[in-house]
Design an enzyme around this catalytic site. Structure first.
Site, PDB file in Angstrom:
ATOM      1  N   ARG A  45       0.841  -1.205   0.000  1.00 45.10           N
ATOM      2  CA  ARG A  45       0.000   0.000   0.000  1.00 45.10           C
ATOM      3  C   ARG A  45       0.881   1.262   0.000  1.00 45.10           C
ATOM      4  O   ARG A  45       0.465   2.323  -0.449  1.00 45.10           O
ATOM      5  CB  ARG A  45      -0.972   0.002   1.196  1.00 45.10           C
ATOM      6  CG  ARG A  45      -1.783   1.281   1.305  1.00 45.10           C
ATOM      7  CD  ARG A  45      -3.099   1.122   2.051  1.00 45.10           C
ATOM      8  NE  ARG A  45      -2.994   0.295   3.220  1.00 45.10           N
ATOM      9  CZ  ARG A  45      -2.511   0.694   4.397  1.00 45.10           C
ATOM     10  NH1 ARG A  45      -2.090   1.930   4.566  1.00 45.10           N
ATOM     11  NH2 ARG A  45      -2.468  -0.137   5.416  1.00 45.10           N
ATOM     12  N   TYR A  50     -12.947  19.520 -15.333  1.00 44.16           N
ATOM     13  CA  TYR A  50     -13.427  18.150 -15.295  1.00 44.16           C
ATOM     14  C   TYR A  50     -14.521  18.038 -14.228  1.00 44.16           C
ATOM     15  O   TYR A  50     -14.274  18.282 -13.046  1.00 44.16           O
ATOM     16  CB  TYR A  50     -12.274  17.190 -15.005  1.00 44.16           C
ATOM     17  CG  TYR A  50     -12.756  15.775 -14.977  1.00 44.16           C
ATOM     18  CD1 TYR A  50     -13.078  15.121 -16.162  1.00 44.16           C
ATOM     19  CD2 TYR A  50     -12.966  15.113 -13.789  1.00 44.16           C
ATOM     20  CE1 TYR A  50     -13.580  13.837 -16.136  1.00 44.16           C
ATOM     21  CE2 TYR A  50     -13.464  13.821 -13.758  1.00 44.16           C
ATOM     22  CZ  TYR A  50     -13.773  13.204 -14.937  1.00 44.16           C
ATOM     23  OH  TYR A  50     -14.277  11.936 -14.913  1.00 44.16           O
ATOM     24  N   LYS A 102      -6.374   8.151 -19.255  1.00 43.45           N
ATOM     25  CA  LYS A 102      -6.559   8.747 -20.572  1.00 43.45           C
ATOM     26  C   LYS A 102      -5.311   8.513 -21.436  1.00 43.45           C
ATOM     27  O   LYS A 102      -5.000   7.391 -21.721  1.00 43.45           O
ATOM     28  CB  LYS A 102      -6.913  10.226 -20.403  1.00 43.45           C
ATOM     29  CG  LYS A 102      -7.987  10.492 -19.311  1.00 43.45           C
ATOM     30  CD  LYS A 102      -9.332   9.902 -19.619  1.00 43.45           C
ATOM     31  CE  LYS A 102     -10.321   9.951 -18.456  1.00 43.45           C
ATOM     32  NZ  LYS A 102     -10.479  11.231 -17.782  1.00 43.45           N
ATOM     33  N   ASP A 117      -3.888  20.350 -13.988  1.00 46.16           N
ATOM     34  CA  ASP A 117      -4.439  19.115 -14.549  1.00 46.16           C
ATOM     35  C   ASP A 117      -4.029  19.106 -16.017  1.00 46.16           C
ATOM     36  O   ASP A 117      -4.582  19.826 -16.837  1.00 46.16           O
ATOM     37  CB  ASP A 117      -5.959  19.080 -14.387  1.00 46.16           C
ATOM     38  CG  ASP A 117      -6.576  17.789 -14.946  1.00 46.16           C
ATOM     39  OD1 ASP A 117      -5.902  17.100 -15.726  1.00 46.16           O
ATOM     40  OD2 ASP A 117      -7.740  17.503 -14.605  1.00 46.16           O
TER      41      ASP A 117
HETATM   42  C1  LIG Z   1     -10.896  11.720 -16.541  1.00 46.75           C
HETATM   43  C2  LIG Z   1     -10.353  13.003 -16.031  1.00 46.75           C
HETATM   44  C3  LIG Z   1     -10.152  13.204 -14.653  1.00 46.75           C
HETATM   45  C4  LIG Z   1     -10.518  12.150 -13.622  1.00 46.75           C
HETATM   46  O1  LIG Z   1      -9.687  11.020 -13.736  1.00 46.75           O
HETATM   47  P1  LIG Z   1     -10.171   9.523 -13.378  1.00 46.75           P
HETATM   48  O2  LIG Z   1      -8.989   8.689 -13.775  1.00 46.75           O
HETATM   49  O3  LIG Z   1     -11.402   9.233 -14.168  1.00 46.75           O
HETATM   50  O4  LIG Z   1     -10.442   9.493 -11.920  1.00 46.75           O
HETATM   51  C5  LIG Z   1      -9.615  14.425 -14.274  1.00 46.75           C
HETATM   52  N1  LIG Z   1      -9.316  15.393 -15.157  1.00 46.75           N
HETATM   53  C6  LIG Z   1      -9.503  15.232 -16.475  1.00 46.75           C
HETATM   54  C7  LIG Z   1      -9.153  16.344 -17.406  1.00 46.75           C
HETATM   55  C8  LIG Z   1     -10.032  14.044 -16.964  1.00 46.75           C
HETATM   56  O5  LIG Z   1     -10.238  13.893 -18.275  1.00 46.75           O
END
Ligand SMILES: *Cc1c(COP(=O)(O)O)cnc(C)c1O
Length: 384
Positions: free
Chosen positions: A56, A108, A206, A181
């Site tokens: 963990r 997001y 992604k 982000d």
């Molecule tokens: C999908 C996404 C998130 C969240 O990520 P998860 O892996 O689904 O928890 C945050 N920011 C952006 C820009 C995203 O496309």
């Protein structure tokens, strides 16, 4: 064989080698998958490797992807999480009661909804700025002291571009940390830490993984300071950690990041140009078009392409947009982004009734298919 100096190699080369040299014992070119949850001590009751005690907290399975990401982002440290959301939550939770966060109004949606709830419940202040309006960030920053500026660029799903260097200058003058982000930009197109940001964050679900078969997150820091150590400690103590096999899949996906991102950028630009003056489309939102309000900043801030994400506003409004999304055959009608397959999404339906997204907007995650197939598919879906 003498060791290569990694830092001298281009990102594409570092990625292809996967942050891994052939194993000294057996020569394996690919890192092993290590599923062990625990690590035995030696004859002196000491850990054989001080990092590994219980999985963990840390496991060798995380390191190939973490070291690749740290290298690409120019970060002192990078860590994987169970999801992008878990990584984002750990960063926000490292703040204290009463701290103020400033974030874009359009970002997001899942993370935005979580932030609103978390901040209300645990006594943090959260204020939003409008990324499409030039003076909004500065006004919001100056309204009260703040601890953290959260930005997303290009931001979902209008692809407004935030000038990271300018935002950092404003936020640092106010004594705040900047978190970016960078999921959509990927570590190849933008390096937020080199532009002064303190932390960079990815939904590794992604582009980093790129095959729509892993949910994962990652964060990286410019400086391995006390705040970062708190983020890492939260990962271990709250336990939102990535499974070892998912981490192994992630490092495999990352090896092809450069070719996938290049193909997606090329396809997205071709699609954006094709539909820019199309009779069924009222607007194409893509930072690679000179008509996009963020183009000048994007051209400076993004290198090697403008990303694989774009949105189309359909001239017939909400119903026409929904119908077109349903009629696509190559674009799959699914949420998420950054996979090799193209996806189309009616964003307002996905986000629900409190969504700020216009009903005529279709969000496209452009994959690596032949672009003529993608254009033909959109043409038939819009013409019906
Ligand atoms: C999908 C996404 C998130 C969240 O990520 P998860 O892996 O689904 O928890 C945050 N920011 C952006 C820009 C995203 O496309």
């Amino acid at each position: 064989m003498s060791q290569l100096d990694e830092s001298q190699l281009a990102p594409a080369t570092r990625l292809a080698h996967g942050g891994h040299s052939p194993d000294a014992n057996d020569g394996s070119v690919v890192p092993a998958w290590q599923p062990s949850a625990t690590f035995a001590r030696d004859d002196n009751y000491a850990l054989r490797d001080a990092r590994y005690n219980y999985a963990r907290y840390d496991t060798p399975s995380w390191h190939p992807a973490e070291s690749m990401l740290a290298s690409l982002e120019g970060a002192q440290d990078a860590r994987l999480f169970a999801s992008g959301t878990a990584a984002g939550a750990a960063i926000v939770q490292a703040l204290g009661r009463g701290d103020r966060i400033v974030a874009p109004r359009v970002m997001y949606h899942g993370l935005r909804a979580w932030m609103i709830e978390y901040c209300a419940q645990w006594g943090l202040q959260l204020d939003f700025f409008d990324a499409a309006e030039a003076s909004s960030l500065e006004r919001t920053l100056k309204a009260a002291p703040m601890a953290m500026l959260w930005i997303e660029t290009p931001n979902n799903p209008t692809w407004d571009v935030i000038d990271i260097e300018a935002a950092v200058a404003l936020a640092h003058a106010a004594g705040a940390r900047v978190v970016v982000d960078s999921t959509v930009a990927t570590p190849l197109l933008t390096q937020p830490l080199a532009l002064g940001a303190d932390l960079v964050f990815h939904s590794a679900t992604k582009y980093l993984n790129g095959h729509s078969d892993v949910v994962a997150g990652a964060a990286a820091c410019r400086e391995n300071d006390a705040f970062w150590q708190r983020v890492v400690a939260i990962r271990g103590s709250q336990g939102a950690v990535l499974g070892s096999f998912e981490a192994w899949l992630l490092q495999r996906g990352m090896r092809t990041l450069s070719v996938r991102v290049r193909a997606a950028c090329d396809n997205a630009l071709t699609i954006a140009r094709h539909f820019e003056h199309h009779e069924r489309i009222s607007a194409v939102l893509y930072p690679g078009l000179s008509s996009h309000p963020g183009h000048a900043v994007a051209a400076r801030q993004m290198r090697g392409g403008f990303g694989g994400m774009l949105s189309l506003r359909v001239a017939g409004g909400r119903e026409a947009a929904l119908a077109a999304a349903t009629r696509c055959r190559v674009f799959l009608p699914a949420t998420s982004l950054g996979g090799v397959e193209s996806l189309i999404e009616h964003r307002a339906s996905i986000e629900g009734p409190d969504s700020p997204i216009p009903g005529d907007l279709l969000r496209l995650s452009v994959g690596i298919e032949a672009v003529e197939d993608l254009i033909a598919d959109l043409e038939q879906a819009l013409s019906a």
